[in-house]
Design an enzyme around this catalytic site. Structure first.
Site, PDB file in Angstrom:
ATOM      1  N   ASP A 204       0.827  -1.196   0.000  1.00 58.44           N
ATOM      2  CA  ASP A 204       0.000   0.000   0.000  1.00 58.44           C
ATOM      3  C   ASP A 204       0.873   1.262   0.000  1.00 58.44           C
ATOM      4  O   ASP A 204       1.872   1.339   0.722  1.00 58.44           O
ATOM      5  CB  ASP A 204      -0.860  -0.035   1.280  1.00 58.44           C
ATOM      6  CG  ASP A 204      -1.989   0.960   1.267  1.00 58.44           C
ATOM      7  OD1 ASP A 204      -2.872   0.842   0.399  1.00 58.44           O
ATOM      8  OD2 ASP A 204      -1.992   1.864   2.124  1.00 58.44           O
ATOM      9  N   GLU A 268       2.029  -0.143  -4.821  1.00 56.43           N
ATOM     10  CA  GLU A 268       1.013   0.831  -5.233  1.00 56.43           C
ATOM     11  C   GLU A 268       1.691   2.189  -5.304  1.00 56.43           C
ATOM     12  O   GLU A 268       2.166   2.716  -4.292  1.00 56.43           O
ATOM     13  CB  GLU A 268      -0.135   0.885  -4.218  1.00 56.43           C
ATOM     14  CG  GLU A 268      -1.260   1.788  -4.719  1.00 56.43           C
ATOM     15  CD  GLU A 268      -2.092   2.434  -3.624  1.00 56.43           C
ATOM     16  OE1 GLU A 268      -3.199   2.880  -3.928  1.00 56.43           O
ATOM     17  OE2 GLU A 268      -1.637   2.511  -2.468  1.00 56.43           O
ATOM     18  N   HIS A 329     -10.005  -0.669  -6.247  1.00 58.74           N
ATOM     19  CA  HIS A 329     -11.050  -0.331  -5.278  1.00 58.74           C
ATOM     20  C   HIS A 329     -11.069   1.141  -4.883  1.00 58.74           C
ATOM     21  O   HIS A 329     -11.838   1.533  -4.004  1.00 58.74           O
ATOM     22  CB  HIS A 329     -10.859  -1.203  -4.034  1.00 58.74           C
ATOM     23  CG  HIS A 329      -9.535  -0.966  -3.373  1.00 58.74           C
ATOM     24  ND1 HIS A 329      -8.339  -1.374  -3.951  1.00 58.74           N
ATOM     25  CD2 HIS A 329      -9.193  -0.323  -2.234  1.00 58.74           C
ATOM     26  CE1 HIS A 329      -7.342  -1.008  -3.171  1.00 58.74           C
ATOM     27  NE2 HIS A 329      -7.834  -0.371  -2.129  1.00 58.74           N
ATOM     28  N   ASP A 330     -10.213   1.938  -5.485  1.00 57.04           N
ATOM     29  CA  ASP A 330     -10.148   3.357  -5.141  1.00 57.04           C
ATOM     30  C   ASP A 330     -10.657   4.274  -6.249  1.00 57.04           C
ATOM     31  O   ASP A 330     -10.810   5.471  -6.017  1.00 57.04           O
ATOM     32  CB  ASP A 330      -8.692   3.753  -4.838  1.00 57.04           C
ATOM     33  CG  ASP A 330      -8.148   3.080  -3.604  1.00 57.04           C
ATOM     34  OD1 ASP A 330      -8.927   2.875  -2.650  1.00 57.04           O
ATOM     35  OD2 ASP A 330      -6.951   2.750  -3.585  1.00 57.04           O
TER      36      ASP A 330
END
Ligand code: NOJ
Length: 544
Positions: A204, A268, A329-330
């Protein structure tokens, strides 16, 4: 890379992202869980995926959907238990699916025992595990940094009179990655999961880990437009992210992975291409796959997408392996961004480009963002900044396995509405329909697995105009041509050398497989084709 055997699973494979809360609910509480995921692994396997990336399921107060971790080496009871996790890994591996976990090392939950200790006193041995500073001279936050979720990125702790830094919600304090003890603690957590058989991590906000040592103010963003841009874009994150020292941190994480065979490190990273590729690291000691989100970020226009591909291909260091993503998912779902017909074109693009594709669950069904009524809003990005359209709930709706009211996702009440339109696009509704989006994805994936030119071949752009995008993919003697029309109106392309005559292997808009084309290709709107060359006699240059 000389022979096919030298490609790793994360190079010629396909990653499928499972949003853990929304894939399948086994215990009927309305929220997805590990047992649910395990029970639905036949789907990604049937689709042809090679790995599943499962988003966080660790103990968490769920302020940010599990990206606020309170224990790096456990399973939140809402998702099951470690035993369920081991079962999931076993079921995945039995189907030839690798398992990639989400590692969230930039911040913890404020309930993590490390932070509870850290905030207990300025003298606590874990004080320096987080980023604590005195107030500025005016009593306000130590600098001007803004949280990604709105408001200042600093929160005053009344107990000790200092501020702590949080790039995201105030319940997500940032760890201090300049502290070696923090690094070791996260490395140990990584080993815990690696020992349990996970095949890698998606890390992340990897580019956030290290901040400017002097915590200098970020400069104003001259391109910021009030009302159009999220408040967090008011400043340029010059000092709060992407610091030179981060590459040492990435190299250390990579070294932990390299203690094990065949594991993958995915990062990410939302950065321009030139800075993104630095995350491959010196001499390949960085991330295997720094996520490339530029297909999502660029306008959906043939020349813009062509520029993205060419600049990315051009910037990749030697031996760096590319990758591409259409959604996560963002961000808004691809079908909502560009429409159903172009989402099919995008599928052909994703699965014919050079580089590992990552699919977001439901993309293969053409799912759209769902409407989430105010009373059901969950996402902290929305609740912190209501009414700005920044919420991510619409892209996280439950997977529709069938077209019943809850989509076969749960026997209870789903935590987010599945969306009527999406229920009509369920797996059951599409599986046996040869013209469905799901069938297109499955055929594209099968073609990619069958054709080494698509899976690992070289990339060469073909000059095209208007809404047409074209390129060649080649491996050994086999060369394929990909032609895509990124608009709804027809366009044309002069077929390049070697493809004066070609035959359709796959089509987005329904041209029959085997259709032959010659000389000048008229590409209808919303069409995308993968072509093999025909030898002068009219037979395929090389039978597959
Ligand atoms: C990126 C994740 O993808 C997003 O969902 C999350 O809110 C932030 N990082 C903070 O962890």
């Amino acid at each position: 890379m000389t022979s096919d055997d030298s490609y790793r699973w994360w190079q010629d494979g396909i990653v499928y992202q499972v949003y853990a809360r929304s894939f399948a609910d086994a215990d009927g509480d309305g929220v997805g869980d590990l047992a649910g995921i395990a029970s639905r692994l036949d789907h990604p396997a049937w689709l042809g995926a090679n790995a599943v990336w499962v988003t966080p399921f660790f103990p968490s107060p769920m302020v940010d959907g599990g990206y606020d971790v309170a224990d790096y080496v456990g399973v939140d009871p809402a998702f099951g238990s470690l035993r369920d996790f081991d079962h999931l890994v076993g079921e995945a591996h039995a189907r030839g699916l690798r398992v990639i976990l989400d590692l969230v090392p930039n911040h913890t939950s404020d309930r993590h025992p490390w932070f509870v200790e850290s905030r207990s006193s300025p003298d606590n041995p874990r004080r320096d595990w987080y980023i604590w500073r005195d107030a500025a001279a005016d009593g306000g936050p130590p600098n001007n940094w803004i949280s990604e979720f709105g408001g200042p990125a600093w929160t005053l702790d009344p107990g000790t009179g200092q501020f702590y830094y949080h790039a995201f919600a105030s319940a997500q304090p940032d760890l201090n990655w300049r502290n070696p003890e923090v690094r070791h603690a996260i490395h140990d957590a990584m080993r815990f999961w690696l020992e349990r058989g996970v095949d890698g991590f998606r890390v992340d906000v990897l580019w956030h880990l290290v901040k400017d040592e002097a915590l200098r103010d970020n400069p104003a963003n001259p391109d910021y437009v009030e009302g159009r841009d999220p408040p967090s874009r008011r400043l340029l994150p010059v000092y709060s992210a992407d610091q030179p020292e981060v590459h040492e941190v990435v190299a250390e994480m990579r070294a932990v992975l390299d203690e094990y065979d065949e594991r993958v490190l995915i990062g990410e990273i939302y950065l321009p291409v030139d800075r993104l590729v630095a995350y491959y690291g010196r001499e390949g000691r960085g991330a295997h796959l720094p996520f490339n989100f530029h297909l999502i970020l660029a306008p959906w226009d043939a020349r813009e997408i062509e520029a993205v591909i060419d600049s990315y291909e051009g910037a990749l260091p030697d031996d760096a392996w590319p990758n591409w993503v259409l959604g996560n998912h963002d961000l808004p779902r691809v079908a909502s961004r560009i429409g159903d017909a172009q989402a099919r074109v995008a599928a052909v693009l994703l699965l014919s480009l050079r580089g590992t594709p990552t699919l977001y669950y439901g993309e293969e069904l053409g799912l759209r963002d769902v409407h989430v009524p105010d009373a059901l809003v969950q996402d902290v990005r929305e609740t912190n900044q209501p009414g700005r359209g920044l919420g991510r709930d619409p892209v996280r709706s439950p997977m529709p396995w069938d077209s019943t009211a809850t989509g076969g996702f749960t026997t209870g009440v789903p935590w987010l509405p599945p969306g009527e339109g999406n229920l009509a696009r369920s797996v059951a509704a599409q599986r046996d329909d040869p013209g469905s989006m799901l069938s297109l994805y499955r055929r594209l994936i099968a073609l990619r697995h069958a054709e080494r030119a698509l899976a690992v071949g070289s990339y060469r752009p073909v000059p095209a105009l208007g809404s047409i995008l074209a390129y060649r993919r080649q491996h050994a003697e086999r060369e394929l041509l990909v032609c895509l029309n990124l608009a709804g109106v027809a366009g044309s392309l002069q077929l390049p050398d070697g493809f004066e005559a070609g035959r359709v292997l796959i089509s987005a808009a329904g041209a029959a497989e085997g259709t032959e084309v010659r000389g000048h290709l008229e590409l209808p709107g919303d069409e995308a084709l993968v072509l093999e060359p025909l030898a002068p006699g009219g037979r395929a240059a090389r039978e597959r």
